[in-house]
Motif scaffolding. Structure first.
Motif, PDB file in Angstrom:
ATOM      1  N   LYS A  28      67.360  30.974  57.928  1.00  0.00           N
ATOM      2  CA  LYS A  28      66.588  30.532  56.763  1.00  0.00           C
ATOM      3  C   LYS A  28      66.243  31.708  55.858  1.00  0.00           C
ATOM      4  CE  LYS A  28      62.275  28.105  55.592  1.00  0.00           C
ATOM      5  NZ  LYS A  28      61.058  27.455  56.163  1.00  0.00           N
TER       6      LYS A  28
ATOM      7  N   TRP B 221      69.435  32.869  54.118  1.00  0.00           N
ATOM      8  CA  TRP B 221      69.782  31.876  53.092  1.00  0.00           C
ATOM      9  C   TRP B 221      68.970  32.105  51.824  1.00  0.00           C
ATOM     10  CZ3 TRP B 221      72.950  27.537  52.406  1.00  0.00           C
ATOM     11  CH2 TRP B 221      72.560  26.652  51.413  1.00  0.00           C
ATOM     12  N   GLN B 222      67.667  32.298  51.980  1.00  0.00           N
ATOM     13  CA  GLN B 222      66.794  32.511  50.818  1.00  0.00           C
ATOM     14  C   GLN B 222      67.146  33.802  50.086  1.00  0.00           C
ATOM     15  OE1 GLN B 222      62.974  32.287  52.785  1.00  0.00           O
ATOM     16  NE2 GLN B 222      62.778  30.084  52.462  1.00  0.00           N
TER      17      GLN B 222
ATOM     18  N   PHE C 265      77.346  27.962  55.972  1.00  0.00           N
ATOM     19  CA  PHE C 265      76.376  26.915  55.634  1.00  0.00           C
ATOM     20  C   PHE C 265      77.121  25.651  55.197  1.00  0.00           C
ATOM     21  CE2 PHE C 265      74.344  30.975  54.673  1.00  0.00           C
ATOM     22  CZ  PHE C 265      73.130  30.854  55.315  1.00  0.00           C
TER      23      PHE C 265
ATOM     24  N   SER D  75      75.067  24.344  60.223  1.00  0.00           N
ATOM     25  CA  SER D  75      75.167  25.793  60.035  1.00  0.00           C
ATOM     26  C   SER D  75      75.589  26.422  61.347  1.00  0.00           C
ATOM     27  CB  SER D  75      73.833  26.379  59.577  1.00  0.00           C
ATOM     28  OG  SER D  75      73.451  25.854  58.328  1.00  0.00           O
TER      29      SER D  75
END
Length: 282
Positions: free
Chosen positions: A58, A61-62, A125, A250
């Motif tokens: 996470k 990803w950000q 992803f 993912s």
């Protein structure tokens, strides 16, 4: 470069050490890997380990979504949505620890018969509704031509961070296809990786070869709970369809290469791909 597709019989071993020297997999599982070219280990990692990896995913990803200039971030072919992030074992402490995981390395070294190093790592992803496909391919075709990997003495490890279902774009494999090398047609362009990691156009098998492989081996989608591991040979034909379901998918990919199979100059005669895609440091 070949003007016509060719199907060549494999000359390299699949398993490099048949004497069981670890307690993670048994002789039957090792034999299955040798025959089919893959091994699926259900819920290999605990839910606590998965939770830590998912939290790190996470975060990555950000960060990837806000950095348009980082070459390790690969975006979808028709949008700026993140498709993959490379070199995660290098840039993330969590995924570095994954790359040296004792039980995982025990299986990898059993199969490859030597010490190993990470040739490539990445996160793929596949969000619900919009995750794109990865077309059929053998990794060794690219690693040999574009990276200079001499022999078929490497394998991929795909770790599921969400439950994989038949309907959310899971990885599909063709059992037994690792025993045949499909020599693809066409000259690979310079800096091909900049396009191929978004959408593969060169180094993909022709339809007749794919029909021949699937008639012999069929198609299997090893699916299971988050934390499951799929190990597959570097020459196994594999791919995945798009994800039109609501369920995201993912996966972390770690590619291990034998230290006795270090990269040389690319067999295409072109310059090597960058180190974040293909490490030249064993």
């Amino acid at each position: 470069m070949h003007s016509e597709p060719q199907i060549l019989d494999r000359v390299d071993p699949v398993v490099y050490n048949h004497i069981i020297n670890q307690q993670v997999i048994n002789a039957l599982q090792l034999s299955g890997y040798e025959q089919d070219g893959y091994l699926f280990l259900e819920e290999f990692f605990t839910q606590e380990e998965v939770a830590a990896m998912r939290e790190e995913l996470k975060k990555i990803w950000q960060e990837a979504g806000s950095d348009n200039n980082k070459p390790e971030v690969i975006r979808e072919p028709d949008s700026e949505e993140v498709r993959s992030v490379f070199a995660v074992h290098r840039d993330s402490g969590v995924f570095h620890q994954l790359a040296v995981h004792e039980r995982l390395l025990a299986v990898v070294k059993q199969i490859l018969g030597s010490d190993v190093y990470v040739h490539q790592s990445r996160i793929n992803f596949k969000p619900g509704f919009t995750g794109k496909e990865f077309y059929w391919h053998s990794d060794f075709e690219t690693w040999h031509v574009e990276d200079g990997m001499p022999r078929m003495r490497a394998l991929s490890c795909s770790i599921a961070l969400e439950d994989n279902y038949f309907f959310n774009g899971p990885l599909m494999v063709i059992p037994g296809s690792h025993r045949h090398f499909i020599a693809c047609t066409g000259q690979t362009p310079d800096d091909h990786y900049k396009q191929s990691l978004r959408k593969q156009q060169y180094g993909v098998p022709d339809h007749d070869s794919m029909r021949w492989l699937t008639e012999k081996g069929g198609i299997v989608a090893p699916v299971g709970k988050a934390g499951s591991v799929l190990l597959f040979d570097c020459n196994l034909m594999h791919g995945s369809s798009s994800n039109i379901s609501p369920m995201p998918r993912s996966n972390i990919f770690l590619v291990f290469n034998s230290v006795e199979n270090k990269l040389v100059e690319p067999f295409s005669g072109m310059k090597p791909r960058p180190g974040f895609i293909a490490s030249r440091e064993a």
